[in-house]
Scaffold this motif. Sequence first.
Motif, PDB file in Angstrom:
ATOM      1  N   THR A  85       0.841  -1.195   0.000  1.00  0.00           N
ATOM      2  CA  THR A  85       0.000   0.000   0.000  1.00  0.00           C
ATOM      3  C   THR A  85       0.876   1.245   0.000  1.00  0.00           C
ATOM      4  O   THR A  85       1.993   1.234   0.545  1.00  0.00           O
ATOM      5  N   GLU A  88       0.631   5.878  -0.687  1.00  0.00           N
ATOM      6  CA  GLU A  88      -0.075   7.077  -1.112  1.00  0.00           C
ATOM      7  C   GLU A  88       0.770   7.759  -2.174  1.00  0.00           C
ATOM      8  O   GLU A  88       1.963   7.985  -1.980  1.00  0.00           O
ATOM      9  N   LEU A 109      -0.684   6.768 -14.576  1.00  0.00           N
ATOM     10  CA  LEU A 109      -0.721   5.864 -13.442  1.00  0.00           C
ATOM     11  C   LEU A 109       0.473   4.915 -13.440  1.00  0.00           C
ATOM     12  O   LEU A 109       1.104   4.699 -12.401  1.00  0.00           O
ATOM     13  N   VAL A 150      -6.801   1.846  -7.101  1.00  0.00           N
ATOM     14  CA  VAL A 150      -6.526   3.252  -6.809  1.00  0.00           C
ATOM     15  C   VAL A 150      -7.787   3.857  -6.206  1.00  0.00           C
ATOM     16  O   VAL A 150      -8.803   3.999  -6.898  1.00  0.00           O
ATOM     17  N   ASP A 151      -7.720   4.182  -4.933  1.00  0.00           N
ATOM     18  CA  ASP A 151      -8.914   4.642  -4.205  1.00  0.00           C
ATOM     19  C   ASP A 151     -10.078   3.680  -4.427  1.00  0.00           C
ATOM     20  O   ASP A 151     -11.237   4.084  -4.628  1.00  0.00           O
ATOM     21  N   HIS A 172      -4.255   6.464 -17.163  1.00  0.00           N
ATOM     22  CA  HIS A 172      -5.017   7.398 -16.331  1.00  0.00           C
ATOM     23  C   HIS A 172      -4.092   8.430 -15.676  1.00  0.00           C
ATOM     24  O   HIS A 172      -3.055   8.071 -15.111  1.00  0.00           O
ATOM     25  N   ILE A 191      -3.068  10.741 -12.789  1.00  0.00           N
ATOM     26  CA  ILE A 191      -3.389  10.784 -11.367  1.00  0.00           C
ATOM     27  C   ILE A 191      -3.340  12.230 -10.855  1.00  0.00           C
ATOM     28  O   ILE A 191      -2.703  13.109 -11.454  1.00  0.00           O
ATOM     29  N   GLY A 246      -2.055  12.086  -4.122  1.00  0.00           N
ATOM     30  CA  GLY A 246      -2.770  11.852  -2.884  1.00  0.00           C
ATOM     31  C   GLY A 246      -3.634  10.603  -2.899  1.00  0.00           C
ATOM     32  O   GLY A 246      -4.192  10.232  -1.858  1.00  0.00           O
ATOM     33  N   GLU A 247      -3.759   9.941  -4.067  1.00  0.00           N
ATOM     34  CA  GLU A 247      -4.552   8.718  -4.120  1.00  0.00           C
ATOM     35  C   GLU A 247      -3.880   7.601  -3.310  1.00  0.00           C
ATOM     36  O   GLU A 247      -2.660   7.529  -3.219  1.00  0.00           O
ATOM     37  N   ARG A 248      -4.704   6.711  -2.767  1.00  0.00           N
ATOM     38  CA  ARG A 248      -4.188   5.556  -2.038  1.00  0.00           C
ATOM     39  C   ARG A 248      -4.212   4.348  -2.958  1.00  0.00           C
ATOM     40  O   ARG A 248      -5.237   4.029  -3.567  1.00  0.00           O
ATOM     41  N   VAL A 249      -3.083   3.664  -3.046  1.00  0.00           N
ATOM     42  CA  VAL A 249      -2.932   2.518  -3.938  1.00  0.00           C
ATOM     43  C   VAL A 249      -2.755   1.253  -3.117  1.00  0.00           C
ATOM     44  O   VAL A 249      -1.984   1.224  -2.146  1.00  0.00           O
TER      45      VAL A 249
END
Length: 314
Positions: free
Chosen positions: A8, A10, A20, A47-48, A56, A58, A61-64
Amino acid sequence: MNSIRILTAEIPMALAGQRLDRALSAVFPDFTRSRLQDWIKGGAAMVDGMVLPPKHRILGGERVVLRAEVESKAAVQGEAIPLAIVYEDASLLVVDKPPGLVVHPAAGHRDGTLQNALLHHAPQLAGLPRGGLVHRIDKDTSGLLMVAKTLEAHKGLVEQLQARTVHREYLALVQGAMTAGGTVDAPIARHPVDRKRFAVREGGRPAVTHFRVVERFPHHTLVRLKLETGRTHQIRVHMAHLRHPLVGDPVYGGRPRPPAGVSPALGAALRGFGRQALHAAALGVVHPETGDYCQWQSPVPEDFAALLAALRAG
């Protein structure tokens, strides 16, 4: 036998606007971009909570959450190989790598590497990704490398690399007389034919190298280079792109051919220099525990110094 690792992270705001697949290659540097693309297409990267295409863009700040299927490998063993330690504390280690020492074990170099030496010196590094090494230099490049000794330090140093705030300066001897310094801003990707080489190619990963002239010789130039990015073979590729390949570089500089008219001693020194003339001379980073800025310097090794002396003697 393969195993599944759930990873995981961010995505840093500094990567906003990236594709991405490129963003994930920066966040998860242990995996190749092609492998990450396969995982993204196969739905192994959320992704989120969503499955998105590799192209894509990005926002940052997205959580992967990545389900990484990795091949199980034998543990790297520590070996009593001498280390030139420039700095060490409980969370950070800086070493001065000699030319000829491979950084990570790989096919053809399963032992006798810098990682083997580090694990002998500090066995706890076995619990960290790549034995704590957060960046690398080529086998035949000499100079400074930083090593994290804790997971917290590893995370902090990787984030600094991704944000391009790590200060890295190199000394290189290039072919030809350069008139002035400058900046190379040219993307780098694998060579379209020779997959062991890299080249400046449209659509490659962004790569920026700043350089300035330190000393001029009749047919060569000593330059100091500052990396803004850290692509594989970046300096070697960018200098060759400028038609000033590194002295001794068999991949990007061709066969060693001393210029006509040089003295026999200088000709012998140039032909006998059996590696690319590249040295990681300075390294600066914000200490991951104290928050203080630290910087270290490394003098050029003996073979590089001897070559410079031969050039100065004419």
